[in-house]
Design a protein around this motif. Sequence first.
Motif, PDB file in Angstrom:
ATOM      1  N   ARG A  98       0.889  -1.162   0.000  1.00  0.00           N
ATOM      2  CA  ARG A  98       0.000   0.000   0.000  1.00  0.00           C
ATOM      3  C   ARG A  98       0.922   1.205   0.000  1.00  0.00           C
ATOM      4  N   CYS A  99       0.818   2.063  -1.001  1.00  0.00           N
ATOM      5  CA  CYS A  99       1.804   3.128  -1.180  1.00  0.00           C
ATOM      6  C   CYS A  99       1.239   4.474  -0.752  1.00  0.00           C
ATOM      7  N   ASP A 100       1.826   5.008   0.294  1.00  0.00           N
ATOM      8  CA  ASP A 100       1.406   6.264   0.915  1.00  0.00           C
ATOM      9  C   ASP A 100       1.579   7.425  -0.064  1.00  0.00           C
ATOM     10  N   VAL A 101       0.609   8.345  -0.059  1.00  0.00           N
ATOM     11  CA  VAL A 101       0.588   9.517  -0.956  1.00  0.00           C
ATOM     12  C   VAL A 101       1.239   9.185  -2.309  1.00  0.00           C
ATOM     13  N   ALA A 102       0.758   8.122  -2.927  1.00  0.00           N
ATOM     14  CA  ALA A 102       1.370   7.613  -4.160  1.00  0.00           C
ATOM     15  C   ALA A 102       1.376   8.652  -5.273  1.00  0.00           C
ATOM     16  N   GLY A 103       0.359   9.516  -5.300  1.00  0.00           N
ATOM     17  CA  GLY A 103       0.281  10.526  -6.341  1.00  0.00           C
ATOM     18  C   GLY A 103       1.316  11.630  -6.208  1.00  0.00           C
ATOM     19  N   GLU A 123      -2.579   5.050  -2.347  1.00  0.00           N
ATOM     20  CA  GLU A 123      -3.361   6.032  -1.599  1.00  0.00           C
ATOM     21  C   GLU A 123      -3.574   7.235  -2.526  1.00  0.00           C
ATOM     22  N   SER A 124      -4.444   7.034  -3.494  1.00  0.00           N
ATOM     23  CA  SER A 124      -4.654   8.048  -4.521  1.00  0.00           C
ATOM     24  C   SER A 124      -5.860   7.652  -5.363  1.00  0.00           C
ATOM     25  N   ASP A 167      -5.696   9.077  -8.530  1.00  0.00           N
ATOM     26  CA  ASP A 167      -5.113   9.495  -9.804  1.00  0.00           C
ATOM     27  C   ASP A 167      -5.148   8.329 -10.789  1.00  0.00           C
ATOM     28  N   LYS A 168      -5.979   8.449 -11.826  1.00  0.00           N
ATOM     29  CA  LYS A 168      -6.179   7.334 -12.752  1.00  0.00           C
ATOM     30  C   LYS A 168      -4.909   6.975 -13.514  1.00  0.00           C
ATOM     31  N   ASP A 169      -3.975   7.913 -13.659  1.00  0.00           N
ATOM     32  CA  ASP A 169      -2.726   7.603 -14.374  1.00  0.00           C
ATOM     33  C   ASP A 169      -1.940   6.498 -13.671  1.00  0.00           C
ATOM     34  N   LEU A 170      -2.119   6.385 -12.369  1.00  0.00           N
ATOM     35  CA  LEU A 170      -1.390   5.365 -11.616  1.00  0.00           C
ATOM     36  C   LEU A 170      -1.865   3.955 -11.945  1.00  0.00           C
TER      37      LEU A 170
END
Length: 478
Positions: free
Chosen positions: A228-233, A258-259, A261-264
């Motif tokens: 689980r990646c914190d403030v991934a955006g 944790e986002s 953001d569809k690009d992720l």
Amino acid sequence: MKQLTILFAMTFLVMSCAENQTKKKDTAQKEDQFEPISNEILESSVIYEANIRQYSPEGTLNAFTKDIPQLKELGVKVIWLMPIYPISMKNRKATPELSIEDIEDPKEKEKYLGSYYAISDYTAVNPNFGTKADFDKLVETAHDNGMYVILDWVANHTGWDHKWIETHPEYYQKDKDGNVTDPINPDTGESWGWTDVAHLTYENKDLWDAMSNEMLYWVKNHNIDGFRCDVAGNVTTDFWNFVVPKLKEEKPVFMLAESEDKDLFYEAFDMGYNWEGHHIMNEIAQGKKTVADWDAYMQKIDTTYQKDDYLMSFVTNHDENSWNGTVKERMGEASETFLAMTYALPGMPLIYSGQEYDMDHQLKFFEKDTIPKTKGKVWPLLEKFGELKNTNPALNGAKNAADYKRIKTSSDEKILAFSRQKEGEEILFIANMTDQDQSFTVEKSGSFKDEISGEKMSLKEGQKLNFKAWKYNILTKK
């Protein structure tokens, strides 16, 4: 006599080696039999966020591990561990406004344990929580119980005690005077207020390799199943697209951002956060928004994201609980309705530590606290919801999610009705989303079973239904 002693010692040594080899072989066989994480498994999964510090009076990995078999009762298939790494002492937070450097009394300083997200060493275990052997036992126990373990990963920043600040200052953002900075909001140019951490810069490509190696360490050496990646955006998407294939070369992994953001989601991440949907739930519960706002949101989701993108739904998590209030404080009498809704929606439902025990207080974030451990109303509900999620394909929620179809009612701003369908199965969710009793009709007919009460229920078009405030049904087609 001396020869006998030597013979005994050698015999003991051989037997010990044989026993260790047998244990290793048994462990290897167990892991070979354990199915790697896959989309098919994630379709029917419930995720559990484990706050190790606050989960038990001991605040240890071992104390949590003992309870892992119980989580099967709730349908949990993925365990997300909040950061388990050592926490930096320098600039450690005591309160949102104060660091321990602002506190003079040494005894007072001891109670402030700092933020889990101010990491001093990515490849170590916080000694307050236990050892790496304890961690391995947790992962093994989870796998033995058919669950997967993902680690909370903080790629955006480190604590101020991290060795990179001395050995690789080029990995960090700096101000005009060359000083390493805490994270800066790119929209305002001002600090986020996360003064206990130092901001990394992914403009330095050497950092990409260094961070990749830290993540790979846990996959290679401790057999975890994702992150689980914190403030991934806040971290460049190109980095995530760089590192995730490296992880997947080792084994299949599940990636949660944790986002929103569809690009992720194009390449790196499997699932994101349903933050916007969660805030709309809060506002409907508080009478600030209506079902019309929810419908608009679902239409937005349908047009914004690709078909195989999906989000995690929740009524609480560590941020919401500690900073914005308990479920009851935010949602009041609507709490159970929205909990049920998180299971009925496309995506994956989250349980946060203590939620299963009707926790009704805000956990301290920088100090030791403890969740309750008495089963009340929520546990049996989660058992029912979890079984449905695990077994009925109409609640599949990952890349091949069951269809979501809004069902028209005679009062669409107050009544939310939708169906989920897949593989010939159908589930119907109907809820009064107001604090007033409502009478309405629904454009649906058939014979159903109420999965909460176990009673049979027939629907006919034009039939008047009477729902008390916040009443809901989860119905399966019969």
